[in-house]
Structure formats: C-alpha cells, structure tokens
Scaffold this motif. Structure first.
Motif, PDB file in Angstrom:
ATOM      1  N   UNK A  80     -67.185   3.091  28.083  1.00 30.57           N
ATOM      2  CA  UNK A  80     -66.390   3.640  29.185  1.00 30.57           C
ATOM      3  C   UNK A  80     -66.833   3.015  30.503  1.00 30.57           C
ATOM      4  N   UNK A  81     -66.108   3.314  31.542  1.00 27.28           N
ATOM      5  CA  UNK A  81     -66.457   2.805  32.880  1.00 27.28           C
ATOM      6  C   UNK A  81     -67.843   3.294  33.288  1.00 27.28           C
ATOM      7  N   UNK A  82     -68.162   4.544  32.947  1.00 31.46           N
ATOM      8  CA  UNK A  82     -69.467   5.105  33.294  1.00 31.46           C
ATOM      9  C   UNK A  82     -70.582   4.381  32.539  1.00 31.46           C
ATOM     10  N   UNK A  83     -70.330   4.083  31.262  1.00 31.54           N
ATOM     11  CA  UNK A  83     -71.336   3.353  30.480  1.00 31.54           C
ATOM     12  C   UNK A  83     -71.614   1.983  31.103  1.00 31.54           C
ATOM     13  N   UNK A  84     -70.533   1.285  31.461  1.00 36.56           N
ATOM     14  CA  UNK A  84     -70.690  -0.060  32.012  1.00 36.56           C
ATOM     15  C   UNK A  84     -71.365  -0.018  33.375  1.00 36.56           C
ATOM     16  N   UNK A  85     -71.081   1.015  34.153  1.00 38.73           N
ATOM     17  CA  UNK A  85     -71.738   1.168  35.465  1.00 38.73           C
ATOM     18  C   UNK A  85     -73.237   1.358  35.285  1.00 38.73           C
ATOM     19  N   UNK A  86     -73.620   2.162  34.294  1.00 36.93           N
ATOM     20  CA  UNK A  86     -75.038   2.382  34.026  1.00 36.93           C
ATOM     21  C   UNK A  86     -75.724   1.078  33.633  1.00 36.93           C
ATOM     22  N   UNK A  87     -75.064   0.277  32.773  1.00 40.40           N
ATOM     23  CA  UNK A  87     -75.641  -1.001  32.379  1.00 40.40           C
ATOM     24  C   UNK A  87     -75.753  -1.958  33.568  1.00 40.40           C
ATOM     25  N   UNK A  88     -74.737  -1.948  34.428  1.00 37.78           N
ATOM     26  CA  UNK A  88     -74.770  -2.821  35.615  1.00 37.78           C
ATOM     27  C   UNK A  88     -75.927  -2.440  36.520  1.00 37.78           C
ATOM     28  N   UNK A  89     -76.170  -1.146  36.676  1.00 44.03           N
ATOM     29  CA  UNK A  89     -77.283  -0.709  37.535  1.00 44.03           C
ATOM     30  C   UNK A  89     -78.626  -1.114  36.941  1.00 44.03           C
ATOM     31  N   UNK A  90     -78.734  -1.086  35.601  1.00 41.96           N
ATOM     32  CA  UNK A  90     -79.976  -1.504  34.972  1.00 41.96           C
ATOM     33  C   UNK A  90     -80.204  -3.017  35.141  1.00 41.96           C
ATOM     34  N   UNK A  91     -79.114  -3.773  35.150  1.00 39.90           N
ATOM     35  CA  UNK A  91     -79.240  -5.228  35.293  1.00 39.90           C
ATOM     36  C   UNK A  91     -79.435  -5.658  36.740  1.00 39.90           C
ATOM     37  N   UNK A  92     -78.670  -5.063  37.641  1.00 38.93           N
ATOM     38  CA  UNK A  92     -78.629  -5.549  39.016  1.00 38.93           C
ATOM     39  C   UNK A  92     -79.205  -4.592  40.042  1.00 38.93           C
ATOM     40  N   UNK A  93     -79.524  -3.350  39.612  1.00 39.92           N
ATOM     41  CA  UNK A  93     -79.951  -2.345  40.564  1.00 39.92           C
ATOM     42  C   UNK A  93     -78.767  -1.646  41.203  1.00 39.92           C
ATOM     43  N   UNK A  94     -78.999  -0.557  41.870  1.00 37.13           N
ATOM     44  CA  UNK A  94     -77.905   0.200  42.479  1.00 37.13           C
ATOM     45  C   UNK A  94     -77.404  -0.540  43.728  1.00 37.13           C
ATOM     46  N   UNK A  95     -76.081  -0.467  43.918  1.00 34.54           N
ATOM     47  CA  UNK A  95     -75.480  -1.138  45.071  1.00 34.54           C
ATOM     48  C   UNK A  95     -75.887  -0.425  46.355  1.00 34.54           C
TER      49      UNK A  95
END
Length: 319
Positions: A304-319
């Motif tokens: 889901x969008x939430x899952x992908x957002x969590x993965x993005x934060x783990x890779x790139x950090x929070x915006x």
C-alpha cells in the motif's frame, strides 16, 4: 495485373509486419516485468496465430511467384514484365519472410531453476535449470531435420575476466514432425546444468570475488538459441537470446544475485553484460513499483501507499 496486386499485398504485409513487431515488443516488455513479479499476461497464442497467418500468406505469394517464373519459361515476349519484375518481387518477399521469421523466434521461458521461489534468471552451478524457445510461425518442412541448439555467452558480449561456463547434458535437440504440432514449434531444453571452465593458470576452482572486473553476482550471462529452419526452399539459421542472468555457486549469493536481476530489468532493456561497471540510479517511484510486485508475487497482495512510505523513510530518512 497479378504483379500489381502482389505489390499491393507486399505493401500491406510490411505494414502488418510492423504492427506485429510492436505487439512483440510489448509482449517482451510484459515478460520482463513478469520476471520481476508483475501480474502480466505472457501467453503467446494470439501472437503465434497472427505471425503464422502472415507467414502463410507470404509463403503462398512465394509459390505464386515461382509459378509465374515457370510460365515465363514457356511463354515470353519483348518487354515481358515477368522477366523484369519477378526477381525484384521475390527478393523483396524473401527479405520480408526472413525478417518475419527472425522476429518470430523468441524465448518463451527464461532460464529458470525448479523451486526458484519465483526468482528466474538466477542459476546455480550445482542445480538443474530449463529454458524454452518458440517459433511463432507454425510452418515447417516435415522432411527437413530442424535442429535447435543452445549456447551460453556465444553472442560475443562476454566480458574479459568473467567466468566461462559449459552447458552439460544435451545442448541440441531435433524438432520432429511428430512433436505435438498443436502446441507449436517449441525448443524445450530441460535438466541442463552449468559447469565452470577451470583456469589452468590460476590453480583454483571457482573465481574469488576480487579476481575479475565485477563480483560474481554482478556478472551477467546470456543463453542463445539457434534453429536451422527450412520451408518452401527458404533455409535460415534463426537466433534468439535470453534476458541476462546471474550464475552463483551457493545459496548465500542468492539475495545479491536477485538484486542484480531486479536492477538491470528495472532500468534497462539492453542486455549489455558490463551493465554493473557503471550501473544507473533508480528513481524511487520505479523501485517502489518493483518492490510492490515482489510482495504481490509471493503474498498475492502488493504494498500500500503507507507501506511504501515506510520503506522510503527507512531508505532516505523522513522528509
């Protein structure tokens, strides 16, 4: 009048050939995405029907041209159009048939190990694997011995310093007239294994990670199929190649090898074996889509969008 109609038919056939080439390119892209876990339809029956129908029409024109050539041997006259135009038409027709048949020879099943957990294109030296090619034009001379062969890294792209392999078991197969014609013209190679060629000067077994230009899991290899084809006096050697794949020697390398397969198929349709000498970066939306396919192929549900957002934060950090 017959020659004029043949000119028109050839023009329409070339238009249809271009359409089929576009459809084939779309199928190849779907197959590449399916290898990454995307829920794509990779059936070949519609394309096979279209390619075969066009091939039948072109071979019928070839027979007609030969009949006109026989007629010219019996009756001719000054400025006979058959004498001037028939050879040109036949050359154009042969070029069209050659292009069609070369395009119609495709890899239907990419190199794959059984029980590979839906991870094709990663092969292990101690395990059996299979691969299958198909000729989409279902026409062949039953009196001609059609031999298919399979080769590894024959295309001339093999990089200096890469490991070299031999295919064990049978690397050739004869397609006979009795081979289930209702299933098409298939070159099905099963129970194949790979063995690394030993480097006599090294005195070692398999190559260490630092001995070549790339680590083992970033070496890309290709399998090539060749087919000796003959029909209606037209004889060709057809050739097609697999997608790039990685060869490992133990399961500890599986995750890194699969990451390489994801990366090249996600970003490139050009099977250059030196891809990882300078691999391009992947935009996050593209990587997110592929990660979702991976989950869907195993769990039957994408991210889901939430899952992908969590993965993005783990890779790139929070915006």
């Amino acid at each position: 009048e017959v020659l004029a109609q043949m000119q028109q038919l050839l023009g329409r056939s070339e238009t249809l050939r271009d359409f089929l080439q576009q459809e084939l390119g779309a199928w190849q892209e779907r197959q590449r995405r399916a290898c990454l876990g995307a829920p794509e339809d990779t059936r070949l029956r519609p394309l096979e029907t279209w390619f075969t129908e066009l091939g039948q029409g072109l071979f019928q024109l070839l027979k007609l041209l030969r009949a006109l050539g026989d007629l010219r041997q019996k009756v001719t006259y000054e400025r006979d159009p058959l004498k001037v135009e028939t050879p040109l038409l036949e050359q154009r027709l042969r070029e069209l048939l050659t292009y069609l048949l070369q395009s119609a020879f495709v890899v239907e099943q990419q190199p794959n190990m059984p029980n590979a957990l839906k991870r094709p294109l990663v092969l292990r030296t101690t395990s059996k694997f299979s691969a299958r090619a198909r000729l989409l034009v279902r026409l062949h001379d039953r009196n001609h011995r059609m031999e298919a062969k399979i080769h590894i890294d024959r295309s001339g792209l093999s990089a200096v310093g890469f490991r070299k392999f031999n295919i064990l078991t049978s690397s050739s197969k004869t397609l006979l007239a009795g081979d289930s014609p209702q299933e098409g013209l298939i070159c099905d190679f099963q129970y194949l294994t790979l063995k690394e060629q030993k480097e006599s000067r090294s005195g070692k077994g398999s190559k260490g990670a630092g001995e070549g230009p790339l680590v083992v899991t970033e070496e890309l290899h290709l399998i090539t199929f060749t087919l000796a084809y003959a029909y209606c006096g037209l004889e060709l050697e057809l050739k097609t190649s697999s997608l790039p794949f990685v060869i490992i020697s133990n399961n500890n390398q599986l995750s890194s090898a699969w990451a390489s397969i994801l990366w090249i198929n996600m970003l490139s349709s050009d099977p250059k074996q030196q891809f990882f000498s300078a691999p391009p970066s992947a935009p996050w939306p593209r990587l997110a889509e592929v990660l979702s396919w991976q989950f869907e192929s195993v769990a039957e549900r994408g991210l889901s969008r939430e899952h992908l957002l969590m993965l993005a934060e783990k890779l790139f950090g929070k915006a």
